[in-house]
Design a protein around this motif. Structure first.
Motif, PDB file in Angstrom:
ATOM      1  N   PHE A   1       0.847  -1.194   0.000  1.00  0.00           N
ATOM      2  CA  PHE A   1       0.000   0.000   0.000  1.00  0.00           C
ATOM      3  C   PHE A   1       0.881   1.242   0.000  1.00  0.00           C
ATOM      4  O   PHE A   1       2.101   1.152   0.163  1.00  0.00           O
ATOM      5  N   TRP A   2       0.273   2.391  -0.197  1.00  0.00           N
ATOM      6  CA  TRP A   2       1.019   3.649  -0.306  1.00  0.00           C
ATOM      7  C   TRP A   2       0.746   4.511   0.915  1.00  0.00           C
ATOM      8  O   TRP A   2      -0.384   4.608   1.388  1.00  0.00           O
ATOM      9  N   MET A   3       1.809   5.138   1.395  1.00  0.00           N
ATOM     10  CA  MET A   3       1.723   5.969   2.597  1.00  0.00           C
ATOM     11  C   MET A   3       2.217   7.382   2.320  1.00  0.00           C
ATOM     12  O   MET A   3       3.181   7.584   1.571  1.00  0.00           O
ATOM     13  N   ILE A   4       1.545   8.331   2.942  1.00  0.00           N
ATOM     14  CA  ILE A   4       1.997   9.716   2.963  1.00  0.00           C
ATOM     15  C   ILE A   4       2.439   9.995   4.396  1.00  0.00           C
ATOM     16  O   ILE A   4       1.643   9.841   5.330  1.00  0.00           O
ATOM     17  N   GLU A   5       3.710  10.359   4.585  1.00  0.00           N
ATOM     18  CA  GLU A   5       4.258  10.480   5.938  1.00  0.00           C
ATOM     19  C   GLU A   5       4.976  11.816   6.108  1.00  0.00           C
ATOM     20  O   GLU A   5       6.150  11.947   5.783  1.00  0.00           O
ATOM     21  N   PRO A   6       4.295  12.824   6.641  1.00  0.00           N
ATOM     22  CA  PRO A   6       4.934  14.108   6.945  1.00  0.00           C
ATOM     23  C   PRO A   6       5.606  14.079   8.309  1.00  0.00           C
ATOM     24  O   PRO A   6       5.156  13.389   9.229  1.00  0.00           O
ATOM     25  N   GLU A   7       6.677  14.830   8.436  1.00  0.00           N
ATOM     26  CA  GLU A   7       7.346  15.062   9.719  1.00  0.00           C
ATOM     27  C   GLU A   7       7.682  16.553   9.816  1.00  0.00           C
ATOM     28  O   GLU A   7       8.102  17.165   8.820  1.00  0.00           O
ATOM     29  N   MET A   8       7.508  17.095  11.034  1.00  0.00           N
ATOM     30  CA  MET A   8       7.634  18.545  11.210  1.00  0.00           C
ATOM     31  C   MET A   8       8.479  18.876  12.431  1.00  0.00           C
ATOM     32  O   MET A   8       8.134  18.491  13.556  1.00  0.00           O
ATOM     33  N   ALA A   9       9.588  19.560  12.210  1.00  0.00           N
ATOM     34  CA  ALA A   9      10.423  20.028  13.320  1.00  0.00           C
ATOM     35  C   ALA A   9       9.754  21.212  14.001  1.00  0.00           C
ATOM     36  O   ALA A   9       8.967  21.944  13.388  1.00  0.00           O
ATOM     37  N   PHE A  10      10.065  21.402  15.293  1.00  0.00           N
ATOM     38  CA  PHE A  10       9.518  22.511  16.089  1.00  0.00           C
ATOM     39  C   PHE A  10       7.987  22.519  16.083  1.00  0.00           C
ATOM     40  O   PHE A  10       7.358  23.577  16.038  1.00  0.00           O
ATOM     41  N   THR A  11       7.403  21.333  16.119  1.00  0.00           N
ATOM     42  CA  THR A  11       5.943  21.191  16.043  1.00  0.00           C
ATOM     43  C   THR A  11       5.466  20.254  17.142  1.00  0.00           C
ATOM     44  O   THR A  11       5.958  19.132  17.256  1.00  0.00           O
ATOM     45  N   ASP A  12       4.498  20.720  17.940  1.00  0.00           N
ATOM     46  CA  ASP A  12       3.984  19.872  19.009  1.00  0.00           C
ATOM     47  C   ASP A  12       2.740  19.115  18.549  1.00  0.00           C
ATOM     48  O   ASP A  12       2.276  19.270  17.414  1.00  0.00           O
ATOM     49  N   HIS A  13       2.209  18.307  19.447  1.00  0.00           N
ATOM     50  CA  HIS A  13       1.069  17.436  19.138  1.00  0.00           C
ATOM     51  C   HIS A  13      -0.141  18.234  18.656  1.00  0.00           C
ATOM     52  O   HIS A  13      -0.776  17.886  17.654  1.00  0.00           O
ATOM     53  N   GLU A  14      -0.457  19.313  19.363  1.00  0.00           N
ATOM     54  CA  GLU A  14      -1.639  20.115  19.016  1.00  0.00           C
ATOM     55  C   GLU A  14      -1.482  20.743  17.626  1.00  0.00           C
ATOM     56  O   GLU A  14      -2.428  20.745  16.823  1.00  0.00           O
TER      57      GLU A  14
ATOM     58  N   SER B   1       6.925  16.421  15.427  1.00  0.00           N
ATOM     59  CA  SER B   1       5.730  15.575  15.311  1.00  0.00           C
ATOM     60  C   SER B   1       5.549  15.143  13.875  1.00  0.00           C
ATOM     61  O   SER B   1       6.085  15.750  12.935  1.00  0.00           O
ATOM     62  N   GLY B   2       4.764  14.095  13.710  1.00  0.00           N
ATOM     63  CA  GLY B   2       4.477  13.614  12.363  1.00  0.00           C
ATOM     64  C   GLY B   2       3.305  12.656  12.364  1.00  0.00           C
ATOM     65  O   GLY B   2       2.759  12.305  13.416  1.00  0.00           O
ATOM     66  N   PHE B   3       2.925  12.249  11.173  1.00  0.00           N
ATOM     67  CA  PHE B   3       1.804  11.322  11.037  1.00  0.00           C
ATOM     68  C   PHE B   3       1.910  10.572   9.724  1.00  0.00           C
ATOM     69  O   PHE B   3       2.717  10.913   8.849  1.00  0.00           O
ATOM     70  N   GLY B   4       1.109   9.541   9.607  1.00  0.00           N
ATOM     71  CA  GLY B   4       1.067   8.767   8.365  1.00  0.00           C
ATOM     72  C   GLY B   4      -0.366   8.553   7.924  1.00  0.00           C
ATOM     73  O   GLY B   4      -1.239   8.221   8.736  1.00  0.00           O
ATOM     74  N   LEU B   5      -0.622   8.755   6.644  1.00  0.00           N
ATOM     75  CA  LEU B   5      -1.942   8.514   6.064  1.00  0.00           C
ATOM     76  C   LEU B   5      -1.864   7.367   5.080  1.00  0.00           C
ATOM     77  O   LEU B   5      -1.004   7.352   4.199  1.00  0.00           O
ATOM     78  N   GLY B   6      -2.748   6.397   5.233  1.00  0.00           N
ATOM     79  CA  GLY B   6      -2.839   5.292   4.295  1.00  0.00           C
ATOM     80  C   GLY B   6      -3.690   5.679   3.101  1.00  0.00           C
ATOM     81  O   GLY B   6      -4.882   5.974   3.251  1.00  0.00           O
ATOM     82  N   LEU B   7      -3.084   5.693   1.923  1.00  0.00           N
ATOM     83  CA  LEU B   7      -3.784   6.180   0.740  1.00  0.00           C
ATOM     84  C   LEU B   7      -4.997   5.316   0.400  1.00  0.00           C
ATOM     85  O   LEU B   7      -6.082   5.832   0.107  1.00  0.00           O
ATOM     86  N   GLU B   8      -4.837   3.999   0.422  1.00  0.00           N
ATOM     87  CA  GLU B   8      -5.917   3.122  -0.033  1.00  0.00           C
ATOM     88  C   GLU B   8      -7.152   3.203   0.864  1.00  0.00           C
ATOM     89  O   GLU B   8      -8.285   3.210   0.381  1.00  0.00           O
ATOM     90  N   ARG B   9      -6.945   3.269   2.169  1.00  0.00           N
ATOM     91  CA  ARG B   9      -8.097   3.433   3.060  1.00  0.00           C
ATOM     92  C   ARG B   9      -8.793   4.765   2.810  1.00  0.00           C
ATOM     93  O   ARG B   9     -10.022   4.866   2.893  1.00  0.00           O
ATOM     94  N   THR B  10      -8.009   5.792   2.509  1.00  0.00           N
ATOM     95  CA  THR B  10      -8.580   7.112   2.230  1.00  0.00           C
ATOM     96  C   THR B  10      -9.392   7.076   0.942  1.00  0.00           C
ATOM     97  O   THR B  10     -10.493   7.646   0.871  1.00  0.00           O
ATOM     98  N   VAL B  11      -8.865   6.420  -0.081  1.00  0.00           N
ATOM     99  CA  VAL B  11      -9.607   6.276  -1.337  1.00  0.00           C
ATOM    100  C   VAL B  11     -10.910   5.513  -1.098  1.00  0.00           C
ATOM    101  O   VAL B  11     -11.975   5.893  -1.605  1.00  0.00           O
ATOM    102  N   ALA B  12     -10.836   4.436  -0.309  1.00  0.00           N
ATOM    103  CA  ALA B  12     -12.036   3.639  -0.021  1.00  0.00           C
ATOM    104  C   ALA B  12     -13.097   4.488   0.653  1.00  0.00           C
ATOM    105  O   ALA B  12     -14.287   4.431   0.297  1.00  0.00           O
TER     106      ALA B  12
ATOM    107  N   SER C   1       0.245  19.580  15.184  1.00  0.00           N
ATOM    108  CA  SER C   1       0.147  18.500  14.204  1.00  0.00           C
ATOM    109  C   SER C   1      -1.307  18.145  13.907  1.00  0.00           C
ATOM    110  O   SER C   1      -1.679  17.899  12.755  1.00  0.00           O
ATOM    111  N   LEU C   2      -2.144  18.133  14.937  1.00  0.00           N
ATOM    112  CA  LEU C   2      -3.565  17.832  14.725  1.00  0.00           C
ATOM    113  C   LEU C   2      -4.209  18.857  13.792  1.00  0.00           C
ATOM    114  O   LEU C   2      -5.038  18.499  12.941  1.00  0.00           O
ATOM    115  N   ARG C   3      -3.843  20.106  13.931  1.00  0.00           N
ATOM    116  CA  ARG C   3      -4.406  21.142  13.057  1.00  0.00           C
ATOM    117  C   ARG C   3      -3.962  20.936  11.608  1.00  0.00           C
ATOM    118  O   ARG C   3      -4.752  21.127  10.678  1.00  0.00           O
TER     119      ARG C   3
END
Length: 431
Positions: free
Chosen positions: A221-234, A397-408, A236-238
């Motif tokens: 499957f395909w993943m989109i994975e951003p990472e951000m320096a100087f970024t806290d949890h809150e 902080s960072g996160f990962g999005l699964g492309l196929e689940r998003t398409v579904a 990242s949620l935004r």
């Protein structure tokens, strides 16, 4: 003289004679008129052939055409409000390229296994084409969001010496005389890239050797994975909620016809605007108990739990502050409550489950070393990752999005196997 065109652009040629390379999607006849349902990959249009207005050769050639036969068709484009596309072609000429015989996928019903065995042909159907167009728009909008918000695209390796999350569900291979694995995540490498570039993202294939047969899982499957320096949890949620809002609104703007083709309830997508609701893991456990689920604090959520929670919302919902014991070693503990971590899973509505998982990462070297020991990970293997905390460590902080689940989810599909051109599932490596 005719102009070569594609079906998508016929609105620019009303009243003109054009030639289109196409396939026969279907056809019918009413005596002295033949109706050709044409497709060319960019769209669909009906070609109308009136026997009295064409040569006998053109008429006979049209009669010989079968489902999925290929041809160049020439004719005059005219507006037709009754057509789904709003246009129609009055055919004046045909050049047959290839006559197809015994095309295996007919208009009748076929079983899933049969269609998956013929995936290379099933892609030609209206719905499957529409799904791939929507997938392409999602990819375009993903890149647009990050490229216009200060992120730099970085490509992590696919062959790695270790796991990103300490799991054994990896595909093993030999890297000359060393052991190597197909990546299950590029996250650790993206953390290194963020220390060089500030805000980064990766977009690539990942592999998990989980023997799962659910409608939410693929092996590749395909993943989109951003990472951000100087970024806290809150913060990242935004970013996450603005990101998903942007993607959904882009699909609504540019793929409305395709959404209608797949039968999507567009009104549900129109509600996807930031901000998104948030509940803690503690709140979720309490809610599930009220709904009759017997799940103790400290257990991870399964599909039934996520679906029950999502049913209370018409937008994606964040579940935050999971117990540290069920999350990855790199997640930062809540300073006010160390038994939970600064993390969130974004659960899509309508029963589609987790589409994003993210957290603030541990930036303290001593704490990360402690986590390594708790998870039985080799400090030697991860020394490069530890270096990130030794040389200029910052909150990130960072996160990962699964492309196929998003398409579904966006397409409203029952199974992720339709979200990618050639899916790899537990028992399928062909075609």
């Amino acid at each position: 003289m005719s102009t070569k065109s594609v079906i998508r652009d016929v609105n620019q040629h009303v009243g003109e004679t054009v030639t289109i390379g196409s396939w026969i999607n279907n056809k019918r006849s009413s005596g002295k008129i033949q109706f050709l349902q044409l497709r060319d990959g960019t769209g669909y249009i009906q070609g109308v052939i009136v026997k009295s207005e064409v040569s006998e050769q053109v008429w006979d050639d049209a009669k010989s055409l079968t489902q999925e036969s290929s041809l160049y068709v020439t004719g005059v484009i005219r507006e037709e409000p009754r057509s789904a596309s709003g246009y129609e072609m009055t055919v004046t000429g045909i050049e047959v390229i290839h006559i197809t015989e015994n095309y295996p996928i007919t208009p009748k019903e076929h079983g899933v296994d049969f269609l998956m065995d013929h995936r290379h042909l099933w892609l030609r159907s209206n719905k499957q084409r529409a799904i791939l167009v929507i997938r392409a728009e999602i990819i375009r909008s993903v890149r647009q969001f990050f490229d216009t918000n200060g992120f730099t695209l970085v490509d992590p390796p696919i062959l790695t010496p270790t796991s990103a999350e300490g799991t054994t569900n990896l595909f093993h291979t030999k890297y000359f005389d060393e052991d190597a694995y197909l990546t299950q995540s590029g996250q650790l490498y993206m953390e290194a890239a963020a220390m060089a570039l500030g805000k980064v993202y990766s977009f690539g294939p990942t592999f998990r050797a989980e023997k799962s047969k659910t409608r939410r899982h693929l092996i590749e499957f395909w993943m989109i994975e951003p990472e951000m320096a100087f970024t806290d949890h809150e913060e990242s949620l935004r970013v996450q909620e603005n990101f998903i809002s942007h993607v959904v609104q882009s699909v609504l703007k540019n793929c409305r016809t395709e959404l209608e083709t797949v039968g999507r309830d567009i009104s549900k997508l129109e509600q996807i605007q930031a901000p998104f609701p948030r509940i803690t893991y503690d709140d979720a456990i309490e809610f599930l108990h009220e709904k009759g689920f017997d799940i103790p604090w400290g257990d991870d959520f399964g599909a039934p739990h996520e679906t029950a929670i999502a049913e209370s919302y018409d937008k994606p919902v964040f579940i935050t502050h999971y117990p540290a014991g069920i999350k990855a070693f790199y997640m930062k503990p809540d300073p006010n409550r160390p038994e939970v971590v600064l993390c969130a899973d974004m659960i899509a509505p309508e029963g589609y489950g987790e589409i994003i998982g993210g957290s603030q990462r541990i930036d303290d070297q001593a704490l990360l070393e402690e986590r390594f020991k708790e998870h039985g990970l080799s400090l030697d293997t991860y020394q490069w990752y530890m270096d990130l905390r030794q040389y200029g460590s910052v909150p990130h902080s960072g996160f990962g999005l699964g492309l196929e689940r998003t398409v579904a989810w966006i397409c409203g599909l029952d199974h992720v196997r339709e979200t990618i051109a050639f899916p790899r599932t537990l028992y399928r490596l062909y075609p």
